[in-house]
Design a protein around this motif. Structure first.
Motif, PDB file in Angstrom:
ATOM      1  N   GLU A  12       0.836  -1.209   0.000  1.00 44.04           N
ATOM      2  CA  GLU A  12       0.000   0.000   0.000  1.00 44.04           C
ATOM      3  C   GLU A  12       0.864   1.250   0.000  1.00 44.04           C
ATOM      4  OE1 GLU A  12      -3.254   2.349   2.812  1.00 44.04           O
ATOM      5  OE2 GLU A  12      -3.033   0.169   3.024  1.00 44.04           O
ATOM      6  N   GLU A  13       1.876   1.295   0.865  1.00 44.30           N
ATOM      7  CA  GLU A  13       2.738   2.476   0.959  1.00 44.30           C
ATOM      8  C   GLU A  13       3.548   2.666  -0.321  1.00 44.30           C
ATOM      9  OE1 GLU A  13       2.472   0.082   3.191  1.00 44.30           O
ATOM     10  OE2 GLU A  13       1.433   1.158   4.806  1.00 44.30           O
ATOM     11  N   ALA A  68       2.798   1.593  -3.355  1.00 41.51           N
ATOM     12  CA  ALA A  68       1.910   1.947  -4.465  1.00 41.51           C
ATOM     13  C   ALA A  68       1.431   3.383  -4.343  1.00 41.51           C
ATOM     14  CB  ALA A  68       0.730   0.992  -4.514  1.00 41.51           C
ATOM     15  N   ARG A  69       1.221   3.855  -3.133  1.00 43.71           N
ATOM     16  CA  ARG A  69       0.800   5.261  -2.930  1.00 43.71           C
ATOM     17  C   ARG A  69       1.880   6.212  -3.425  1.00 43.71           C
ATOM     18  NH1 ARG A  69      -3.680   6.124   0.235  1.00 43.71           N
ATOM     19  NH2 ARG A  69      -4.338   4.429   1.641  1.00 43.71           N
ATOM     20  N   ASP A  70       3.140   5.821  -3.271  1.00 46.85           N
ATOM     21  CA  ASP A  70       4.249   6.670  -3.706  1.00 46.85           C
ATOM     22  C   ASP A  70       4.185   6.935  -5.206  1.00 46.85           C
ATOM     23  OD1 ASP A  70       7.031   7.261  -4.703  1.00 46.85           O
ATOM     24  OD2 ASP A  70       7.448   7.224  -2.551  1.00 46.85           O
ATOM     25  N   GLY A  71       3.783   5.895  -5.976  1.00 46.04           N
ATOM     26  CA  GLY A  71       3.629   6.058  -7.419  1.00 46.04           C
ATOM     27  C   GLY A  71       4.877   5.750  -8.219  1.00 46.04           C
ATOM     28  N   PRO A  86      -9.451   3.153  -3.895  1.00 46.88           N
ATOM     29  CA  PRO A  86      -8.193   3.899  -3.774  1.00 46.88           C
ATOM     30  C   PRO A  86      -7.223   3.549  -4.901  1.00 46.88           C
ATOM     31  CG  PRO A  86      -8.805   2.884  -1.679  1.00 46.88           C
ATOM     32  CD  PRO A  86      -9.727   2.317  -2.716  1.00 46.88           C
ATOM     33  N   ASP A  87      -6.424   4.517  -5.293  1.00 50.77           N
ATOM     34  CA  ASP A  87      -5.479   4.296  -6.386  1.00 50.77           C
ATOM     35  C   ASP A  87      -4.511   3.160  -6.079  1.00 50.77           C
ATOM     36  OD1 ASP A  87      -6.554   6.205  -8.019  1.00 50.77           O
ATOM     37  OD2 ASP A  87      -5.108   7.768  -7.488  1.00 50.77           O
ATOM     38  N   PHE A  88      -4.105   3.011  -4.809  1.00 54.89           N
ATOM     39  CA  PHE A  88      -3.129   1.965  -4.511  1.00 54.89           C
ATOM     40  C   PHE A  88      -3.711   0.580  -4.778  1.00 54.89           C
ATOM     41  CE2 PHE A  88      -5.269   2.082  -0.360  1.00 54.89           C
ATOM     42  CZ  PHE A  88      -5.308   0.741   0.007  1.00 54.89           C
ATOM     43  N   ARG A  89      -5.035   0.418  -4.597  1.00 54.64           N
ATOM     44  CA  ARG A  89      -5.653  -0.871  -4.907  1.00 54.64           C
ATOM     45  C   ARG A  89      -5.791  -1.054  -6.421  1.00 54.64           C
ATOM     46  NH1 ARG A  89      -7.172  -4.330  -1.230  1.00 54.64           N
ATOM     47  NH2 ARG A  89      -7.301  -3.661   0.938  1.00 54.64           N
ATOM     48  N   HIS A 141      -3.739   0.029  -8.602  1.00 49.98           N
ATOM     49  CA  HIS A 141      -2.401  -0.360  -9.050  1.00 49.98           C
ATOM     50  C   HIS A 141      -2.108  -1.817  -8.698  1.00 49.98           C
ATOM     51  CE1 HIS A 141      -1.620   3.661 -10.267  1.00 49.98           C
ATOM     52  NE2 HIS A 141      -1.437   4.164  -9.066  1.00 49.98           N
TER      53      HIS A 141
END
Length: 312
Positions: free
Chosen positions: A225-226, A228-231, A256-259, A261
């Protein structure tokens, strides 16, 4: 030929007799981790997974290597082969040699031959409305591997992903077979390069059903999650997978975007995705956990136009 190219399944299956069919598959890729022994183990587990996804038992393994001998010492290839053989032996299969060519880039994989009963093959084409979807490994290996390449992945997060990728799908397959194929386990695929949604899409199209996935129920590896949040560690392959499934995927609710991804993240040696009759699913998950397989219920199969519904 019992299973060929037509449904984009995990392996080919060729009938030899009324009791025996051959399962054949091959896979090769660049390193996803730094350690050569770990890479060999992961490559072998990844290749063996296709046989398990068909409900089969691995029999023999051939190594396939492209090696830059002017850049890397042969000891690295030796460690890769040693790691791969350790997993082939763990699977109860036999290493029967292989082939190496000189290349500018390191590539390694295996060709696996297995056995399956012709009437007990788990293809991706048997999912039925009412079935429940179970996945046997958390997602996010592509994101973690990218962070490892950037030297930005904490050791504990990297080690958790490596252990997951090196874990055979053997126990998951054996549990699946015990629960009855095709009486209760109606379809199966493994989650690899096309990500969760890519392989779920193939199951939906092959089975002519709609797969409904509960986003919050899908397990992720620690730290994904962390990252993927970074991008920065979202892969190009994930972007291509997202485009591939876009026309067949409906998102309902906030996701959420992290999911997003993680759901299209290309997996190396991911888990199995099974469609099982609802009356046996809780028993299956319990049996998986007894074998230290982290089975999770992530959705269900619906009647309707072939495709995916992802609920946020």
């Amino acid at each position: 030929m019992l299973v060929g190219f037509d449904l984009s399944d995990d392996a080919g299956v060729y009938k030899l007799s009324s009791e025996i069919a051959l399962v054949q598959t091959v896979d090769i890729f660049t390193p996803v981790v730094d350690d050569a022994f770990d890479f060999g183990q992961i490559a072998a587990a990844n290749a063996l997974s296709d046989v398990y996804a068909m409900g089969g038992r691995p029999l023999t393994a051939l190594n396939i290597a492209a090696f830059p001998r002017t850049v890397l010492p042969f000891e690295i290839l030796g460690e890769i082969l040693r790691g791969a053989l350790s997993k082939v032996i763990e699977a109860g299969a036999t290493g029967v040699g292989g082939h190496t060519v000189e290349s500018a880039e390191l590539l390694f994989g295996l060709s696996i031959t297995g056995l399956v009963h012709p009437r007990r093959i788990t293809t991706n084409a048997g999912a039925r409305p009412g079935d429940v979807l179970v996945v046997t490994k958390p997602l996010g290996t592509g994101i973690v591997s990218t962070a490892i390449k950037f030297e930005a992945c904490p050791d504990e997060i990297a080690r958790a992903a490596i252990e997951s990728m090196a874990q055979l799908n053997q126990s998951a397959c054996e549990t699946m077979i015990e629960f009855g194929v095709p009486d209760h386990i109606h379809a199966c695929t493994d989650i690899t390069g096309f990500g969760l949604l890519g392989h779920a899409r193939e199951m939906a199209l092959a089975s002519r059903v709609s797969l409904e996935i509960e986003a919050s129920a899908v397990p992720l590896l620690p730290g994904v999650e962390e990252l993927a949040r970074d991008g920065k560690y979202v892969t190009g392959g994930g972007g291509r997978n997202a485009q591939h499934v876009a026309g067949a995927t409906e998102y309902r609710g906030e996701l959420p975007d992290f999911r997003r991804h993680a759901f299209v993240d290309p997996q190396t040696s991911g888990g199995l995705l099974m469609a099982i009759s609802p009356e046996r699913v809780k028993d299956l998950v319990r049996a998986l956990k007894l074998r230290r397989v982290p089975g999770a219920i992530i959705g269900q199969v619906r009647a309707g136009p072939p495709g995916l519904i992802v609920r946020g």
